[in-house]
Design an enzyme around this catalytic site. Structure first.
Site, mmCIF file in Angstrom:
data_model
loop_
_atom_site.group_PDB
_atom_site.id
_atom_site.type_symbol
_atom_site.label_atom_id
_atom_site.label_comp_id
_atom_site.label_asym_id
_atom_site.label_seq_id
_atom_site.Cartn_x
_atom_site.Cartn_y
_atom_site.Cartn_z
ATOM 1 N N GLY A 99 0.649 -1.170 -0.016
ATOM 2 C CA GLY A 99 -0.146 -0.076 0.164
ATOM 3 C C GLY A 99 0.858 1.151 -0.028
ATOM 4 O O GLY A 99 1.926 1.313 0.000
ATOM 5 N N GLY A 101 2.623 3.488 1.558
ATOM 6 C CA GLY A 101 3.135 3.645 3.067
ATOM 7 C C GLY A 101 3.816 5.201 3.065
ATOM 8 O O GLY A 101 3.993 5.547 4.069
ATOM 9 N N LYS A 122 4.465 12.223 -2.499
ATOM 10 C CA LYS A 122 5.618 11.326 -1.960
ATOM 11 C C LYS A 122 6.257 11.506 -0.777
ATOM 12 O O LYS A 122 7.073 12.538 -1.235
ATOM 13 C CB LYS A 122 6.384 10.744 -3.443
ATOM 14 C CG LYS A 122 7.190 9.239 -2.916
ATOM 15 C CD LYS A 122 7.931 8.705 -4.051
ATOM 16 C CE LYS A 122 8.491 7.470 -3.791
ATOM 17 N NZ LYS A 122 9.200 6.831 -4.980
ATOM 18 N N GLY A 135 7.062 6.963 6.623
ATOM 19 C CA GLY A 135 6.383 7.476 5.756
ATOM 20 C C GLY A 135 7.159 8.766 4.910
ATOM 21 O O GLY A 135 6.275 9.438 4.099
ATOM 22 N N ARG A 185 3.888 14.631 -7.474
ATOM 23 C CA ARG A 185 4.083 13.993 -8.764
ATOM 24 C C ARG A 185 2.623 13.848 -9.082
ATOM 25 O O ARG A 185 1.501 13.782 -8.734
ATOM 26 C CB ARG A 185 4.723 12.655 -8.820
ATOM 27 C CG ARG A 185 4.109 11.770 -7.908
ATOM 28 C CD ARG A 185 4.985 10.146 -7.715
ATOM 29 N NE ARG A 185 4.495 9.265 -6.843
ATOM 30 C CZ ARG A 185 5.182 8.073 -6.668
ATOM 31 N NH1 ARG A 185 6.016 7.918 -7.135
ATOM 32 N NH2 ARG A 185 4.536 7.011 -6.085
ATOM 33 N N ASP A 261 4.418 -4.441 -7.830
ATOM 34 C CA ASP A 261 4.009 -3.180 -7.083
ATOM 35 C C ASP A 261 4.205 -1.945 -7.618
ATOM 36 O O ASP A 261 3.912 -0.729 -7.573
ATOM 37 C CB ASP A 261 3.692 -3.134 -5.464
ATOM 38 C CG ASP A 261 5.297 -3.466 -5.028
ATOM 39 O OD1 ASP A 261 5.593 -4.396 -5.119
ATOM 40 O OD2 ASP A 261 5.570 -2.545 -4.504
ATOM 41 N N ASN A 262 5.234 -1.938 -8.427
ATOM 42 C CA ASN A 262 6.048 -0.991 -8.858
ATOM 43 C C ASN A 262 5.724 -0.864 -10.650
ATOM 44 O O ASN A 262 6.428 -0.385 -11.389
ATOM 45 C CB ASN A 262 7.435 -0.812 -8.974
ATOM 46 C CG ASN A 262 7.968 -0.564 -7.527
ATOM 47 O OD1 ASN A 262 7.143 0.023 -6.387
ATOM 48 N ND2 ASN A 262 8.926 -1.098 -7.073
ATOM 49 N N ASP A 271 7.754 4.775 -9.715
ATOM 50 C CA ASP A 271 8.417 4.540 -8.534
ATOM 51 C C ASP A 271 9.954 4.376 -8.896
ATOM 52 O O ASP A 271 10.706 3.304 -8.733
ATOM 53 C CB ASP A 271 8.228 3.400 -7.889
ATOM 54 C CG ASP A 271 6.650 3.456 -7.075
ATOM 55 O OD1 ASP A 271 6.355 4.730 -6.986
ATOM 56 O OD2 ASP A 271 6.035 2.585 -6.541
#
Length: 502
Positions: A99, A101, A122, A135, A185, A261-262, A271
């Site tokens: 998720g 993060g 980000k 985070g 972004r 996930d990227n 990412d």
């Protein structure tokens, strides 16, 4: 309310029309993150190109309400901040919940030109998906992502974009204590393969169907009325991913962390962590020192992309319109088998253009592969070689190159083949030079250039970030005043190490 019927609301304080389709999905897809203020926050840089596309001036981010919304978590009228949940295969191992993060989606906007952009922070602080982490993002990683996002766009590579870079006095603890930073972004979509993996592998079939419906309406609206929309979407993702990877390989870009996930459903580079543009050409180049097994080495990127697409297909195949599961699986396999031919055709097209070849001929692949083998054997700088290739038409320049190589005879043999191949096309030398210079960049974000900008930014001076931003926005232009930025990297640059915190 359907995600295909967005709420439209224009707000004077943001200057944008917010439509926020993702925020209207059920709570199972996201959470509303708490504010995590930055002390002494300041806007260090903005992207002129992205500010123009959004219809906002760069100075917008130097003051409230935008400065507060991006760095203090204060409310921005019309925005709908969310952090999304997803899963992913990390270095080949499935992690059932990841998720956002350290990322927070501010919301989705529609510009005056009719474009839609999701805006995401980000490094803006912890969320429910931070897994005990802070985070935050450090200045080092933020400068790199800010610069490379816009550099890749200027190179013509599909990518998420950077809008603004913010700095702070907040200390962050990684390998050392580093100053924190935030990147604002943008992307048409931040959906990842991992979003589908989360709902599929955790058994949330109804939610997965909602996500598929959302993805079709949001990312692939042209496929909503296809005979089999889900299969058509997979086919489209395969095609976009093949084109993106071909772009990476052609410009010598190594992503470094191609976890599922990227991987972007929209076929965007997403990412940026331990990425690198190669200096000396090395097919097995590993840019991430965490990747000790070389899973994500440069020459493995096409194969890993296909592996990741297989993982995505596993989540979608049961939603195909075929009469039986067996038929759906066979169709998915057929679609996936098309990835390598699509990638190979796209890559060959880009490499032909780099060599100044207009026509397709059967021996081109061998000519290109033999050149790359020679470059690898000699450690030739990838970007500089292709940029200087038109100049090798001059015998003096060619002789100088041969004198620097260990096997001049092998190089001369390849050069003779190349000249014979060029002679088969009716193209003036100057026209070919112009075409080659339009696809072979002179300026890329080399690690040592990024490092110099990072060190100054950490000391509170963003001038080198801004200078690099201007140079990299015109990668194919000569820019004689910045000639030194196209030089070979200094010896110390080989000691720069990149990890997932980069």
């Amino acid at each position: 309310m359907s995600v295909r019927e967005p709420v439209q609301s224009a707000h004077a304080d943001s200057g944008l029309e917010w439509i926020n389709r993702f925020a209207r999905l059920p709570e199972a897809f996201h959470e509303t993150p708490a504010a995590a203020p930055f002390p002494d926050a300041a806007c260090l840089a903005t992207s002129p190109a992205m500010c123009a596309r959004l219809g906002l001036g760069g100075e917008t981010f130097e003051r409230d309400p935008w400065l507060g919304a991006c760095t203090r978590g204060s409310e921005l009228n019309g925005a709908a901040p969310r952090a999304s949940v997803y899963a992913g295969h990390q270095f080949g191992v499935f992690v059932p919940q990841l998720g956002d993060g350290r990322a927070k989606l501010l919301g989705e906007v529609r510009t005056g030109q009719g474009e839609t952009w999701e805006l995401q922070l980000k490094g803006a602080g912890p969320t429910r998906f931070s897994r005990g982490a802070d985070g935050r993002a450090v200045m080092r990683s933020s400068v790199r992502e800010y610069l490379v996002s816009e550099a890749m766009a200027a190179l013509g590579v599909p990518t998420t974009r950077a809008v603004a870079l913010f700095g702070s006095s907040l200390p962050v603890y990684r390998e050392r204590v580093e100053p924190a930073a935030i990147v604002l972004r943008a992307a048409p979509s931040f959906l990842r393969f991992g979003h589908f993996e989360y709902f599929h592998y955790n058994g949330y079939s109804a939610r997965l169907q909602e996500l598929i419906d959302y993805a079709l309406a949001h990312d692939y609206p042209e496929l909503v009325d296809a005979e089999d929309p889900v299969a058509a979407m997979l086919e489209a993702v395969i095609g976009r991913t093949a084109e993106m990877i071909a772009d990476w390989q052609a410009v010598g870009f190594c992503h470094g962390v191609m976890n599922t996930d990227n991987m972007s459903l929209a076929g965007l580079t997403i990412d940026y962590g331990p990425f690198a543009f190669m200096d000396a050409f090395d097919p097995g180049y590993i840019c991430n020192h965490t990747d000790q097994g070389g899973r994500y080495a440069f020459d493995q990127q096409p194969q890993i992309a296909q592996w990741n697409l297989i993982r995505l297909a596993e989540t979608l195949v049961i939603h195909f319109g075929d009469a039986t599961r067996e038929a759906a699986i066979e169709r998915a396999k057929a679609l996936l088998q098309d990835f390598q031919p699509q990638y190979q055709a796209a890559w060959l097209g880009r490499m032909r253009a780099k060599l100044g070849l207009q026509e397709e001929q059967e021996g081109d692949a061998a000519l290109i592969q033999d050149l790359l083998a020679r470059m690898a054997a000699e450690g030739v700088d990838y970007t500089r070689f292709f940029r200087q290739l038109p100049d090798l038409e001059q015998a003096e320049t060619r002789a100088q190159l041969e004198s620097e190589l260990e096997d001049g005879a092998a190089w001369q043999a390849w050069w003779s083949r190349y000249q014979a191949r060029l002679a088969q096309e009716d193209r003036a030398v100057e026209a070919r030079r112009t075409a080659m210079n339009a696809v072979n960049p002179k300026y890329i974000l080399r690690n040592h250039l990024a490092q110099a900008a990072i060190e100054r930014a950490e000391a509170g001076d963003p001038s080198e970030v801004l200078r690099l931003q201007r140079i990299l926005a015109r990668p194919f232009d000569e820019q004689p005043e910045f000639e030194a930025y196209a030089d070979l990297p200094p010896a110390w640059a080989s000691g720069i190490q990149l990890s997932c915190s980069s």
